[in-house]
Scaffold this motif. Structure first.
Motif, short mmCIF file in Angstrom:
data_model
loop_
_atom_site.label_atom_id
_atom_site.label_comp_id
_atom_site.label_asym_id
_atom_site.label_seq_id
_atom_site.Cartn_x
_atom_site.Cartn_y
_atom_site.Cartn_z
N SER A 117 -24.20 94.20 41.15
CA SER A 117 -25.45 94.28 40.39
C SER A 117 -25.83 95.74 40.17
O SER A 117 -25.39 96.62 40.92
CB SER A 117 -26.57 93.55 41.14
N SER A 159 -20.18 83.00 44.71
CA SER A 159 -21.35 83.43 45.48
C SER A 159 -20.96 83.73 46.92
O SER A 159 -21.42 84.71 47.52
CB SER A 159 -22.45 82.37 45.43
N GLN A 217 -27.08 97.29 43.33
CA GLN A 217 -26.03 97.64 44.29
C GLN A 217 -25.35 98.95 43.88
O GLN A 217 -25.04 99.78 44.73
CB GLN A 217 -24.98 96.54 44.38
N THR A 231 -18.85 87.08 46.94
CA THR A 231 -19.69 88.23 46.60
C THR A 231 -20.68 88.51 47.73
O THR A 231 -20.91 89.67 48.09
CB THR A 231 -20.43 87.98 45.27
N GLY A 232 -21.26 87.45 48.29
CA GLY A 232 -22.20 87.64 49.39
C GLY A 232 -21.57 88.32 50.59
O GLY A 232 -22.15 89.22 51.19
N HIS A 262 -20.39 77.06 48.87
CA HIS A 262 -21.23 78.24 49.10
C HIS A 262 -21.05 78.84 50.49
O HIS A 262 -21.21 80.05 50.65
CB HIS A 262 -22.71 77.89 48.90
N ASN A 320 -28.40 83.77 43.87
CA ASN A 320 -29.12 84.44 44.95
C ASN A 320 -29.71 83.34 45.85
O ASN A 320 -29.68 82.16 45.49
CB ASN A 320 -30.18 85.41 44.39
N PRO A 321 -30.23 83.70 47.02
CA PRO A 321 -30.75 82.67 47.93
C PRO A 321 -31.85 81.79 47.32
O PRO A 321 -31.91 80.59 47.61
CB PRO A 321 -31.28 83.48 49.11
N THR A 322 -32.70 82.36 46.49
CA THR A 322 -33.77 81.58 45.86
C THR A 322 -33.19 80.52 44.92
O THR A 322 -33.65 79.38 44.88
CB THR A 322 -34.74 82.51 45.10
N GLU A 323 -32.18 80.91 44.15
CA GLU A 323 -31.55 79.96 43.22
C GLU A 323 -30.82 78.85 43.98
O GLU A 323 -30.90 77.68 43.61
CB GLU A 323 -30.59 80.70 42.28
N ASN A 331 -20.92 91.97 49.77
CA ASN A 331 -22.17 92.74 49.83
C ASN A 331 -22.60 93.04 51.26
O ASN A 331 -23.38 93.96 51.49
CB ASN A 331 -23.28 92.02 49.08
#
Length: 188
Positions: free
Chosen positions: A177, A143, A180, A146-147, A36, A8-11, A150
């Motif tokens: 997820s 990522s 989702q 998937t991004g 990425h 995720n963006p935080t990771e 999404n």
């Protein structure tokens, strides 16, 4: 074997913050973000040459044409570089002195390029040092796909961006997820 974790963006920010504290941060940041932001395979990143990403006027290309010997399936493909990765590549290239356009874009401390295996190992240890489990050299690529999925990108577009020959290969990359799935049911 389990699929690579989707960040995720935080990771991703945690990984980038860690890279910023280490040697060769501009190089390592650009390598990571190619996976990425452009969905490149680690072997494709390792195979890049300066002339693959630079125009004749020394600006960063918006499209990189990978030759068959640079890709997994031995099929030429085009990788599209968004503005974010173009800026990252420009920062990295401005930080190095490289005269030979045919040399590896990402050099090791010994001035040689990374092999696919050495770059795979670098990513494994990078994610591990940040404390992220389940990550591998495929984390960025997964990522990326998937991004985009999404955000509503059609699977046939994802297939082309990934350089896959079959949509079923692309579908295996995508992660759904529980949140989702719940949101999708609410659309009914």
């Amino acid at each position: 074997m389990a699929q690579a974790k989707v960040l995720n963006p935080t990771e991703l920010r945690r990984v980038l913050d860690y890279i910023a504290t280490r040697r060769h941060s501009a190089r390592n940041r650009a390598m990571l973000l190619l996976t990425h932001y452009a969905g490149m395979r680690v072997a494709e990143v390792a195979a890049l040459r300066l002339n693959d990403v630079l125009n004749s006027d020394s600006t960063i290309k918006s499209e990189v044409r990978l030759m068959p010997q640079q890709t997994k399936g031995k099929y030429a493909r085009t990788v599209y570089l968004n503005e974010k990765i173009q800026k990252e590549l420009a920062l990295y290239i401005n930080s190095i002195r490289m005269l030979d356009m045919s040399k590896p874009l990402f050099r090791t401390q010994k001035q040689a390029g990374f092999s696919a295996n050495s770059l795979t190992q670098y990513f494994f240890y990078l994610y591990r040092n940040v404390g992220l489990t389940g990550c591998s050299s495929h984390t960025g690529r997964r990522s990326f796909l998937t991004g985009l999925a999404n955000k509503g990108t059609a699977i046939h577009i994802l297939k082309s961006l990934a350089g896959h020959r079959n949509i079923s290969t692309t579908a295996a990359y995508l992660y759904s997820s529980p949140a989702q799935l719940k949101a999708a049911v609410e659309l009914a």
